[in-house]
Design an enzyme around this catalytic site. Structure first.
Site, short mmCIF file in Angstrom:
data_model
loop_
_atom_site.label_atom_id
_atom_site.label_comp_id
_atom_site.label_asym_id
_atom_site.label_seq_id
_atom_site.Cartn_x
_atom_site.Cartn_y
_atom_site.Cartn_z
N ALA A 180 0.82 -1.20 0.00
CA ALA A 180 0.00 0.00 0.00
C ALA A 180 0.85 1.26 0.00
CB ALA A 180 -0.91 -0.02 1.23
N HIS A 224 14.57 5.45 27.09
CA HIS A 224 14.60 4.24 27.90
C HIS A 224 13.40 4.22 28.85
CE1 HIS A 224 16.15 0.93 30.27
NE2 HIS A 224 15.83 1.61 31.35
C1 LIG Z 1 -4.84 -9.83 2.83
C2 LIG Z 1 -3.94 -8.69 2.44
C3 LIG Z 1 -3.24 -8.00 3.40
C4 LIG Z 1 -2.41 -6.94 3.04
N1 LIG Z 1 -1.75 -6.28 4.01
C5 LIG Z 1 -0.95 -5.25 3.67
C6 LIG Z 1 -0.26 -4.51 4.66
O1 LIG Z 1 -0.39 -4.78 5.86
N2 LIG Z 1 0.53 -3.48 4.27
C7 LIG Z 1 0.69 -3.16 2.95
O2 LIG Z 1 1.42 -2.22 2.64
N3 LIG Z 1 0.05 -3.84 1.99
C8 LIG Z 1 -0.76 -4.87 2.31
N4 LIG Z 1 -1.43 -5.54 1.33
C9 LIG Z 1 -1.22 -5.13 -0.07
C10 LIG Z 1 -2.05 -3.90 -0.40
O3 LIG Z 1 -3.39 -4.14 -0.08
C11 LIG Z 1 -1.91 -3.56 -1.87
O4 LIG Z 1 -0.54 -3.44 -2.20
C12 LIG Z 1 -2.60 -2.26 -2.19
O5 LIG Z 1 -3.98 -2.33 -1.91
C13 LIG Z 1 -2.40 -1.89 -3.67
O6 LIG Z 1 -3.03 -0.68 -3.91
P1 LIG Z 1 -3.54 -0.28 -5.35
O7 LIG Z 1 -4.09 1.09 -5.21
O8 LIG Z 1 -2.48 -0.52 -6.35
O9 LIG Z 1 -4.70 -1.31 -5.72
P2 LIG Z 1 -5.96 -1.89 -4.95
O10 LIG Z 1 -5.93 -1.61 -3.52
O11 LIG Z 1 -6.06 -3.29 -5.41
O12 LIG Z 1 -7.17 -1.05 -5.55
C14 LIG Z 1 -7.55 -1.15 -6.88
C15 LIG Z 1 -8.98 -0.65 -7.00
O13 LIG Z 1 -9.31 -0.54 -8.37
C16 LIG Z 1 -10.64 -0.99 -8.57
N5 LIG Z 1 -10.76 -1.38 -9.97
C17 LIG Z 1 -10.10 -2.37 -10.61
N6 LIG Z 1 -10.45 -2.39 -11.91
C18 LIG Z 1 -11.33 -1.40 -12.08
C19 LIG Z 1 -12.05 -0.93 -13.21
N7 LIG Z 1 -11.88 -1.45 -14.42
N8 LIG Z 1 -12.91 0.10 -13.03
C20 LIG Z 1 -13.08 0.68 -11.81
N9 LIG Z 1 -12.42 0.26 -10.72
C21 LIG Z 1 -11.55 -0.75 -10.86
C22 LIG Z 1 -10.77 -2.13 -7.60
O14 LIG Z 1 -12.14 -2.39 -7.32
C23 LIG Z 1 -10.00 -1.61 -6.40
O15 LIG Z 1 -10.85 -0.90 -5.53
C24 LIG Z 1 -2.28 -6.59 1.67
C25 LIG Z 1 -2.98 -7.29 0.70
C26 LIG Z 1 -3.81 -8.31 1.07
C27 LIG Z 1 -4.56 -9.04 -0.01
#
Ligand SMILES: Cc1cc2nc3c(=O)[nH]c(=O)nc-3n(C[C@H](O)[C@H](O)[C@H](O)COP(=O)(O)OP(=O)(O)OC[C@H]3O[C@@H](n4cnc5c(N)ncnc54)[C@H](O)[C@@H]3O)c2cc1C
EC number: 1.8.1.4
Length: 463
Positions: free
Chosen positions: A317, A442
């Protein structure tokens, strides 16, 4: 057709943070989202898992109340309530993003977005109504989903991914977790604490395989002590779901064995959402499941950018958010430095927690560095002892010649909040001696960083 300066496709921590920064920079901004605002991180990833893990941690404290001189009778869990709490935390966070969009005057367009040539995006809403929007800059942030292995096809019931794992109606008695990266390990810890019999199957020789070997070994010891079964250098070659539960065939150097469980959680990585979003029609180049970008997240087609999980780099994230901010600041003409992917912290929020940044000892040696290594165990830390959390250590790796802080690896209670010290230190090119001269409070767990650095320079006090 509505016209914007910036359209962001996807509202995860990449997309929504990008939209806010774009708006701050004076761009008329829209964000398109097909599900809930906040993406995987807020709805299905970082946040709901941490809520589950907090319940597990509190339950562990209750079970071990006697260690603190306290009596708690009848400590028990309500699995349903634990899951509900996690969902309500996630919902609250998603509503928070709604508020932020409004506050920053970002137009939220609900529906499925598809890229079109000429810097346009068409959006189909839940009723099937289609609208088209255009912008000077279109930023793709569609993220990723659970990766499926051919030998482990997910049916959502017996073979599940992370979404199902955080919303199960009934707690399984036995669970096999395939994959021991952060996601697999966090669920293994959660379910084990809740009383499920958990077996972790990892293909590589160590669990949390991206971590320093010492950390992997320590975590394996802690997990085994807590009752989690661990199989490393082991591969699930097939599953049989025809009976009541699941029979998983696991291949190891010693041969094949069949494990039985109620549920198998497949936690073997992610698959990016790059299909059916119009990449081919626009001509945007991809390679090995990722959208190709330069240092400023520009794709090969001018006006189209990509950030977050859909691009190469760590799928985290904080990486997605940092990429998005950098991308729009560059669009705004600001002077920006390319992101240093070697200084990205990675955290796993099981207990003990794991956190690291930079090179492992092995990587530093492989890269030809002459190194100094220091290590300080929490068993020698007053704060850790007082807290009853003495498992783990801090390990630091320095370049012997110039004193560069090459890597920092931690395992223990609360270390995910401590790793930022190493990130900032490395960013500011701090040497070991500067860390030593920076007085740490500490008693805190953070003193272990100072002591580990002191150990590297043979100046350790409390060992
Ligand atoms: C179980 C789990 C635990 C995690 N824990 C952590 C953590 O503790 N710390 C950390 O840093 N990372 C963690 N991650 C990873 C983190 O969630 C991702 O790296 C992060 O969410 C990526 O962000 P993003 O904005 O690239 O995409 P995403 O968060 O995947 O968001 C993409 C968005 O785009 C939308 N979307 C996709 N296609 C379309 C479309 N065609 N039209 C409209 N909307 C669309 C989706 O619905 C989604 O809402 C975890 C992941 C998982 C699965």
């Amino acid at each position: 057709m509505s016209t914007f300066d910036v359209i962001v496709l996807g509202s995860g921590p990449g997309g929504y943070v990008t939209a806010i920064r774009a708006s701050q920079l004076g761009f008329k901004t829209a964000i398109i989202e097909k599900e809930n605002l906040g993406g995987v991180c807020l709805n299905w990833g970082c946040i709901p898992t941490k809520a589950l893990l907090k319940s597990a941690q509190v339950f562990e404290y209750l079970k071990h109340a006697g260690d603190y001189g306290l009596t708690v009778e009848g400590a028990d869990k309500d699995f349903d309530a634990v899951v509900k709490r996690s969902r309500s935390v996630a919902d609250g966070m998603s509503k928070g993003v709604q508020f932020l969009m409004k506050k920053n005057k970002i137009e939220v367009i609900e529906g499925y977005g598809t890229l079109k040539p000429g810097k346009k995006v068409s959006v189909k809403d839940a009723e099937g109504k289609e609208t088209t929007h255009e912008a000077k800059h279109i930023i793709i942030a569609t993220g990723a989903r659970s990766r499926e292995l051919p030998s482990l096809p997910q049916d959502g019931e017996k073979i599940i991914g992370y979404r199902e794992a955080m919303t199960l109606k009934k707690q399984p008695a036995k669970m096999i977790v395939v994959g021991s990266g952060a996601i697999g390990i966090e669920f293994a810890y959660f379910y084990n604490s809740m009383g499920t019999e958990v077996t972790v199957v990892e293909y590589l020789p160590n669990i949390v395989p991206v971590e320093d070997e010492d950390v992997s070994k320590q975590l394996e010891r802690s997990f085994k002590k807590a009752g989690v079964k661990i199989m490393t250098s082991a591969e699930v070659t097939g599953v049989d779901t025809s009976g009541e539960g699941v029979k998983a065939t696991v291949k190891t150097a010693k041969g094949e064995q069949v494990l039985e469980a109620d549920i198998v959680l497949s936690a073997v990585g992610i698959k990016t959402n790059i299909e059916n979003i119009g990449l081919e029609e626009v001509g945007i180049a991809t390679d090995r499941d990722k959208i190709l970008v330069n240092d400023y997240y520009q794709t090969n087609i001018p006006g189209y950018y990509a950030i977050g999980d859909v691009t190469p780099g760590q799928a985290l994230a904080h990486v997605a958010s940092a990429e998005g901010i950098l991308c729009v600041e560059k669009i705004a003409g600001m002077h920006v430095e390319a992101l240093d992917y070697g200084n990205i912290p990675g955290c796993t929020y099981c207990m003990p927690e794991v956190a690291s940044v930079g090179l492992t000892e092995k990587q530093a040696k492989e890269q030809g560095y002459d190194i100094k290594v220091g290590k300080f165990p929490f068993s020698a830390s007053g704060k850790a002892k007082a807290s009853g959390n003495a498992d783990g250590f801090v390990k630091v790796v320095f370049d012997a010649k110039y004193g560069e802080w090459l890597g920092c690896h931690m395992i223990g209670a609360g270390v995910t909040d401590m790793i930022a010290e190493a990130v900032v230190g490395r960013k500011l090119e701090t040497t070991g001696h500067e860390i030593l001269k920076a007085v740490h409070p500490h008693p805190t767990m953070s003193e272990a960083v100072m002591e580990a650095v002191a150990d590297a320079y043979d100046e350790v006090i409390h060992l």
